[in-house]
Design a protein around this motif. Structure first.
Motif, PDB file in Angstrom:
ATOM      1  N   ASP A   1       0.828  -1.210   0.000  1.00  0.00           N
ATOM      2  CA  ASP A   1       0.000   0.000   0.000  1.00  0.00           C
ATOM      3  C   ASP A   1       0.864   1.263   0.000  1.00  0.00           C
ATOM      4  OD1 ASP A   1      -2.244  -1.513  -0.012  1.00  0.00           O
ATOM      5  OD2 ASP A   1      -2.661  -1.329   2.151  1.00  0.00           O
ATOM      6  N   LEU A   2       1.917   1.223   0.788  1.00  0.00           N
ATOM      7  CA  LEU A   2       2.829   2.373   0.850  1.00  0.00           C
ATOM      8  C   LEU A   2       3.453   2.636  -0.517  1.00  0.00           C
ATOM      9  CD1 LEU A   2       4.806   2.025   4.218  1.00  0.00           C
ATOM     10  CD2 LEU A   2       3.369   3.934   3.530  1.00  0.00           C
ATOM     11  N   GLU A   3       3.917   1.568  -1.165  1.00  0.00           N
ATOM     12  CA  GLU A   3       4.543   1.710  -2.490  1.00  0.00           C
ATOM     13  C   GLU A   3       3.548   2.269  -3.497  1.00  0.00           C
ATOM     14  OE1 GLU A   3       6.070  -2.143  -3.396  1.00  0.00           O
ATOM     15  OE2 GLU A   3       8.046  -1.706  -2.554  1.00  0.00           O
ATOM     16  N   ARG A   4       2.297   1.725  -3.426  1.00  0.00           N
ATOM     17  CA  ARG A   4       1.263   2.160  -4.374  1.00  0.00           C
ATOM     18  C   ARG A   4       0.943   3.644  -4.185  1.00  0.00           C
ATOM     19  NH1 ARG A   4      -2.906  -1.417  -3.198  1.00  0.00           N
ATOM     20  NH2 ARG A   4      -1.816  -3.050  -4.311  1.00  0.00           N
ATOM     21  N   SER A   5       0.798   4.056  -2.903  1.00  0.00           N
ATOM     22  CA  SER A   5       0.463   5.466  -2.637  1.00  0.00           C
ATOM     23  C   SER A   5       1.626   6.384  -3.002  1.00  0.00           C
ATOM     24  CB  SER A   5       0.080   5.657  -1.170  1.00  0.00           C
ATOM     25  OG  SER A   5       1.174   5.373  -0.322  1.00  0.00           O
ATOM     26  N   ALA A   6       2.839   5.870  -2.827  1.00  0.00           N
ATOM     27  CA  ALA A   6       4.027   6.673  -3.156  1.00  0.00           C
ATOM     28  C   ALA A   6       4.166   6.883  -4.655  1.00  0.00           C
ATOM     29  CB  ALA A   6       5.286   6.010  -2.604  1.00  0.00           C
ATOM     30  N   GLU A   7       3.592   5.948  -5.442  1.00  0.00           N
ATOM     31  CA  GLU A   7       3.698   6.059  -6.905  1.00  0.00           C
ATOM     32  C   GLU A   7       2.486   6.762  -7.515  1.00  0.00           C
ATOM     33  OE1 GLU A   7       6.324   5.451  -8.496  1.00  0.00           O
ATOM     34  OE2 GLU A   7       7.470   4.273  -7.072  1.00  0.00           O
ATOM     35  N   ASP A   8       1.519   7.194  -6.696  1.00  0.00           N
ATOM     36  CA  ASP A   8       0.363   7.931  -7.209  1.00  0.00           C
ATOM     37  C   ASP A   8       0.827   9.182  -7.940  1.00  0.00           C
ATOM     38  OD1 ASP A   8      -1.461   6.181  -6.292  1.00  0.00           O
ATOM     39  OD2 ASP A   8      -2.085   7.341  -4.530  1.00  0.00           O
ATOM     40  N   LYS A   9       0.143   9.522  -9.038  1.00  0.00           N
ATOM     41  CA  LYS A   9       0.569  10.683  -9.836  1.00  0.00           C
ATOM     42  C   LYS A   9       0.647  11.975  -9.031  1.00  0.00           C
ATOM     43  CE  LYS A   9      -0.301   9.355 -14.606  1.00  0.00           C
ATOM     44  NZ  LYS A   9      -1.096   9.545 -15.812  1.00  0.00           N
ATOM     45  N   PRO A  10      -0.369  12.295  -8.197  1.00  0.00           N
ATOM     46  CA  PRO A  10      -0.279  13.551  -7.441  1.00  0.00           C
ATOM     47  C   PRO A  10       0.950  13.595  -6.520  1.00  0.00           C
ATOM     48  CG  PRO A  10      -2.488  12.628  -7.297  1.00  0.00           C
ATOM     49  CD  PRO A  10      -1.630  11.588  -7.927  1.00  0.00           C
ATOM     50  N   VAL A  11       1.283  12.448  -5.895  1.00  0.00           N
ATOM     51  CA  VAL A  11       2.427  12.392  -4.981  1.00  0.00           C
ATOM     52  C   VAL A  11       3.727  12.569  -5.760  1.00  0.00           C
ATOM     53  CG1 VAL A  11       3.715  10.927  -3.357  1.00  0.00           C
ATOM     54  CG2 VAL A  11       1.211  10.943  -3.319  1.00  0.00           C
TER      55      VAL A  11
ATOM     56  N   VAL B   1       6.282  15.745  -5.203  1.00  0.00           N
ATOM     57  CA  VAL B   1       7.684  15.568  -4.798  1.00  0.00           C
ATOM     58  C   VAL B   1       8.618  16.176  -5.847  1.00  0.00           C
ATOM     59  CG1 VAL B   1       9.517  13.851  -4.407  1.00  0.00           C
ATOM     60  CG2 VAL B   1       7.275  13.560  -3.326  1.00  0.00           C
ATOM     61  N   ASN B   2       8.330  15.932  -7.121  1.00  0.00           N
ATOM     62  CA  ASN B   2       9.164  16.517  -8.186  1.00  0.00           C
ATOM     63  C   ASN B   2       9.127  18.042  -8.143  1.00  0.00           C
ATOM     64  OD1 ASN B   2       9.781  13.975  -9.031  1.00  0.00           O
ATOM     65  ND2 ASN B   2       8.444  13.978 -10.828  1.00  0.00           N
ATOM     66  N   LEU B   3       7.921  18.597  -7.924  1.00  0.00           N
ATOM     67  CA  LEU B   3       7.767  20.050  -7.821  1.00  0.00           C
ATOM     68  C   LEU B   3       8.601  20.598  -6.653  1.00  0.00           C
ATOM     69  CD1 LEU B   3       6.249  22.769  -8.447  1.00  0.00           C
ATOM     70  CD2 LEU B   3       4.571  22.033  -6.762  1.00  0.00           C
ATOM     71  N   MET B   4       8.546  19.888  -5.517  1.00  0.00           N
ATOM     72  CA  MET B   4       9.278  20.310  -4.322  1.00  0.00           C
ATOM     73  C   MET B   4      10.789  20.359  -4.597  1.00  0.00           C
ATOM     74  SD  MET B   4       9.014  18.511  -0.593  1.00  0.00           S
ATOM     75  CE  MET B   4       9.596  16.920  -1.137  1.00  0.00           C
ATOM     76  N   LEU B   5      11.328  19.314  -5.236  1.00  0.00           N
ATOM     77  CA  LEU B   5      12.764  19.247  -5.505  1.00  0.00           C
ATOM     78  C   LEU B   5      13.195  20.322  -6.504  1.00  0.00           C
ATOM     79  CD1 LEU B   5      13.279  15.355  -5.786  1.00  0.00           C
ATOM     80  CD2 LEU B   5      13.544  16.798  -3.781  1.00  0.00           C
ATOM     81  N   VAL B   6      12.407  20.491  -7.557  1.00  0.00           N
ATOM     82  CA  VAL B   6      12.754  21.484  -8.594  1.00  0.00           C
ATOM     83  C   VAL B   6      12.625  22.907  -8.042  1.00  0.00           C
ATOM     84  CG1 VAL B   6      12.086  22.426 -10.850  1.00  0.00           C
ATOM     85  CG2 VAL B   6      12.190  19.943 -10.504  1.00  0.00           C
ATOM     86  N   ASP B   7      11.581  23.150  -7.236  1.00  0.00           N
ATOM     87  CA  ASP B   7      11.368  24.478  -6.650  1.00  0.00           C
ATOM     88  C   ASP B   7      12.532  24.852  -5.725  1.00  0.00           C
ATOM     89  OD1 ASP B   7       9.863  26.825  -6.321  1.00  0.00           O
ATOM     90  OD2 ASP B   7       8.999  26.091  -4.447  1.00  0.00           O
ATOM     91  N   ALA B   8      13.036  23.860  -4.968  1.00  0.00           N
ATOM     92  CA  ALA B   8      14.169  24.102  -4.073  1.00  0.00           C
ATOM     93  C   ALA B   8      15.414  24.489  -4.872  1.00  0.00           C
ATOM     94  CB  ALA B   8      14.449  22.865  -3.232  1.00  0.00           C
ATOM     95  N   ILE B   9      15.614  23.820  -6.018  1.00  0.00           N
ATOM     96  CA  ILE B   9      16.771  24.134  -6.870  1.00  0.00           C
ATOM     97  C   ILE B   9      16.645  25.547  -7.431  1.00  0.00           C
ATOM     98  CG2 ILE B   9      17.969  23.520  -9.018  1.00  0.00           C
ATOM     99  CD1 ILE B   9      16.996  20.578  -8.446  1.00  0.00           C
TER     100      ILE B   9
END
Length: 571
Positions: A176-186, A190-198
């Motif tokens: 369940d954790l893996e599935r929720s972690a791979e959800d498109k919104p998540v 996460v990608n937005l967070m990393l790119v915004d920090a850069i």
């Protein structure tokens, strides 16, 4: 402290011995602080006590009755912590939290505030009774109101889909954790967070779950700012996503873990994130350090060195043997200075080995070793191994104990150049630190080439900085000479789009370089104090940290606040 306070008040004729005895008897019977009982007995007014404490500790006093504390500031520290140490937060100014205390010498309370909030602490003094009343007024009202709320009122405003019964974390289904972690919104979040920090030039990302809150903060130019507040129910999915990206065990939620994320931004640019996961009371806190090799400044002329200190530093690192020590607090740029030195020394003709914890950047031509204390690979063990590897230049991440110091000194005395770091306040203080570790004075003088102390100050944003009206006395208090005043403009921060409304853009290093000349060596052998060493080093031409900061102030690079916040006065 209570006995001391009583003696001082009697000495100042503010109370009599009889009044002191009465207050001490009450204190033994009822507990509490001496000052509280003295005011309760009417031995002296609260304002008199506050004024005395202010003078005694050299900190400003505050009248809490006439001060209105913002709810946002109160929310930074829980009520139970305020009651435990008897203090209350009153205001927030930039990266500092102003806290009213009845005992400003309580360093445990100050450290707890720093740990809880991440802010620096400025203390103001108030009486115990005034603080108790303020805690009751601001925190008590909230608790009473909370006690009277009905179930319907508490649930009001919540969406049913957001309210779930949480399970024990160790029993959560990994699938369940893996599935929720791979959800498109998540994944997108996460990608937005990393790119915004850069994009914002952050050095660290903090992903923090609390009891009813979830936030992401970026550290930009040394200060933490709230960047986003993702939905609370995504906290486990986001931490799991970051753990998957870091190749960590998502099923392990009770132990700390460390990993690394490599993010390809374009054909030529890659970004490394050093990931640390730590289990907290309400979930896993994830902290990521951004390591941008393309942005690593290895040109020593651009780090912040003054011309003369840079000449001394370069001369010392180009010697065939000896020790070069870089000192300063965590996050002051010591590693960057050492890397820049290694970058200059990195030649085919030299064998360079480094012991690091952790290895932040990988360099071609340098043998870098990651420390693993759990299996016995510490700095001392790595250093011993290096000495059997035919080295020319050795870098030790940090000298933490006598064993590492002793091996480093022996290596420096047997024809090797040794670069390392320590945690001390200034360059002259490093000598005392080595002596306290157990290194003999004659070994210190024989092995050390030079000591560099450094700090990082925030640069003013060049787009929006403006001239400041500054009192002449304030500049004299900083340490400027009378003939310097009026020959330059002082600037202050404003804030614009270019600097994300912070007023600062980037950082500059402040350096104090102490070359170990013969007069200084002689003083160390003769047991001179740190103050005597500093005075002699300044006489011989050393630019202190405060002077380096003042030079940057005169150049319009930093503000007065950065001078005061990063360096101590020279006298």
């Amino acid at each position: 402290m209570a006995a001391r306070l009583g003696e001082l008040l009697v000495r100042e004729n503010l109370i009599s011995l009889q009044q002191l005895q009465q207050a001490q008897d009450l204190q033994k019977k009822e507990g509490g602080r001496l000052g509280y009982h003295l005011t309760k007995l009417g031995a002296l007014e609260e304002s008199e006590l506050t004024g005395f404490l202010s003078k005694q500790y050299g900190v400003p006093s505050i009248d809490l009755e006439s001060f209105d504390i913002d709810a946002e500031v109160l929310g930074l520290i829980p009520a139970d912590v305020c009651k435990k140490h008897l203090f209350i937060p009153v205001n927030r100014v930039g990266a500092s939290l102003i806290v009213a205390m009845s005992d400003p010498s309580n360093i445990f309370a100050i450290d707890e505030v720093k740990f809880l909030t991440g802010y620096g602490v400025e203390v103001v003094v108030s009486s115990e009774q005034a603080i108790q009343e303020a805690i009751e007024k601001y925190y008590g009202a909230e608790q009473e109101a909370g006690g009277e709320l009905s179930y319907d009122e508490v649930m009001e405003g919540f969406d049913e889909s957001e309210i779930t019964v949480s399970e024990m974390e160790e029993d959560e289904n990994v699938v369940d954790l893996e599935r929720s972690a791979e959800d498109k919104p998540v994944v997108r979040l996460v990608n937005l967070m990393l790119v915004d920090a850069i994009k914002k030039g952050a050095s660290d990302i903090h992903v923090e779950p609390y009891e009813k809150d979830f936030r992401v903060r970026f550290r930009i130019d040394g200060v933490l700012y709230e960047a986003m507040k993702p939905p609370f129910k995504l906290r486990n999915a986001i931490s799991s996503r970051l753990k998957i990206m870091s190749n960590l065990d998502i099923a392990e939620r009770r132990l700390p873990q460390d990993g690394r994320i490599k993010l390809k931004l374009s054909k030529d640019k890659e970004m490394d994130f050093r990931v640390s996961v730590c289990p907290t009371l309400y979930g896993e806190k994830v902290v990521m350090r951004l390591l941008d090799k393309s942005n690593l400044q290895l040109d020593m002329t651009k780090l912040g060195f003054e011309p003369e200190p840079l000449k001394i530093f370069k001369d010392c690192i180009h010697r065939p043997y000896g020790m070069v020590l870089v000192t300063g607090p965590t996050g002051s740029g010591k590693t960057t200075t050492l890397y820049s030195a290694l970058g200059e020394l990195n030649q085919i003709s030299d064998n360079i080995s480094t012991a690091e914890d952790p290895v932040e950047f990988n360099f071609a031509g340098i043998n870098q070793v990651q420390m693993h204390d759990d299996i016995g690979l510490n700095f001392a063990a790595a250093l011993r191994s290096f000495l059997r590897q035919d080295p020319d230049i050795i870098m030790v991440g940090e000298i933490r104990d006598f064993e590492t110091a002793e091996i480093g000194v022996k290596a420096a005395l047997t024809g090797h150049l040794v670069l390392s770091t320590l945690h001390t306040n200034d360059a002259p203080g490093t000598v005392s630190r080595l002596l306290n570790m157990g290194v003999e004075p004659f070994l210190v003088t024989a092995s050390v080439n030079c000591i560099v102390a450094q700090r990082l100050a925030r640069r003013l944003c060049m787009e929006c900085k403006q001239k400041a009206d500054v009192d002449e006395q304030a500049l004299l208090d900083l340490g400027l000479e009378p003939d310097e005043i009026g020959s330059f403009d002082v600037y202050e921060k404003v804030g614009c789009e270019n600097c994300n409304d912070t007023g600062h853009k980037g950082r500059v290093a402040l350096y104090e370089v102490m070359g170990f000349s013969e007069p200084l060596k002689e003083m160390v052998i003769n047991g001179a104090s740190t103050a005597e060493l500093k005075a002699e080093a300044v006489r011989l031409g050393m630019i202190t940290l405060r002077r380096a900061a003042l030079n940057k102030l005169k150049e319009g690079m930093i503000s007065m606040g950065e001078v005061v916040g990063n360096t101590a006065p020279d006298n």
